[in-house]
Scaffold this motif. Structure first.
Motif: not given
Length: 236
Positions: A22-51
């Motif tokens: 679990n620790s290895v996977f989090q070190v390797l993929f946590y940042s990518l996972y967080a970036y996907l859901f925090i920054t990229l996915l809202p834009s893909v779903l059309g939520l950009a600019g909505s806060g």
């Protein structure tokens, strides 16, 4: 997770292996996972600019992950290799590990005290928000634990491994989430507040699930089967 597993008399070696993976996977993929859901996915779903979109880089998240998870993981790995080489495996497991083992529980209690001191007043000020965060978390912990326990019995695992699997599935690394939230958004942010609520709910729920694990062991596992032969009786 190791604390809950020990309290429930789960498989210690299996738990250590799962925590390491679990620790290895989090070190390797946590940042990518967080970036996907925090920054990229809202834009893909059309939520950009909505806060809902947060501008954050993978590097910012990765730096926080490395400080709060990567460094302790590397320190543990180095300690294991060096001490076994110079002092021997027998000394390492008989002398060193028992001496540092209490630090796990002490660190957990210290974390809880610090989180209460940082957000205790705010929790009392807006109990409605706390409840909205707490209810889904409680449902998640209980459902994940019971489903994983049923899956463990279904595949024929003994009680120790079934309990370890269940607590691994139900547990969350909220400490890492708090570290990232504070480092990226600030200690006074709503994100940090939501992250603090997680472990405050997780601790009592997990302690309750330890009692549930013992009850399930009495109902579905014999003492001999739980250690050697696997589950007996009706399915969960």
């Amino acid at each position: 997770m190791i604390v809950w597993n020990d309290l429930a008399e789960g498989d210690t070696e299996y738990a250590a292996g799962l925590v390491a993976f679990n620790s290895v996977f989090q070190v390797l993929f946590y940042s990518l996972y967080a970036y996907l859901f925090i920054t990229l996915l809202p834009s893909v779903l059309g939520l950009a600019g909505s806060g809902y979109t947060v501008e954050i880089t993978i590097g910012e998240i990765a730096r926080s992950v490395f400080i709060y998870l990567g460094i302790p993981f590397l320190a543990g790995f180095a300690t294991n290799r060096l001490l076994i080489r110079f002092k021997g495996k027998d000394w390492y497991y008989r002398e060193f590990i028992p001496k540092i083992s209490p630090l796990t529980l002490a660190a957990l209690l210290f974390t809880i005290v610090v989180m209460f001191s940082l957000k205790g007043e705010l929790i009392l000020t807006i109990p409605g928000d706390v409840l909205r965060i707490a209810v889904p978390l409680i449902i998640y912990f209980v459902v994940m634990f019971l489903v994983s326990f049923a899956m463990g019995r279904r595949i024929g695992a003994d009680y120790q491994k079934t309990a370890t699997l269940s607590f691994t599935a139900a547990s969350n690394n909220f400490e890492l989430a708090i570290a990232v939230a504070v480092a990226v958004f600030g200690i006074g942010s709503g994100v940090a507040f939501a992250a603090v609520i997680g472990p405050l709910i997780e601790v009592p729920v997990m302690i309750g699930l330890v009692t549930v694990a013992f009850a399930l062991r009495r109902k579905y596992f014999s003492q001999g089967a739980s250690k050697e032969q696997g589950p007996v009786g009706a399915t969960l």
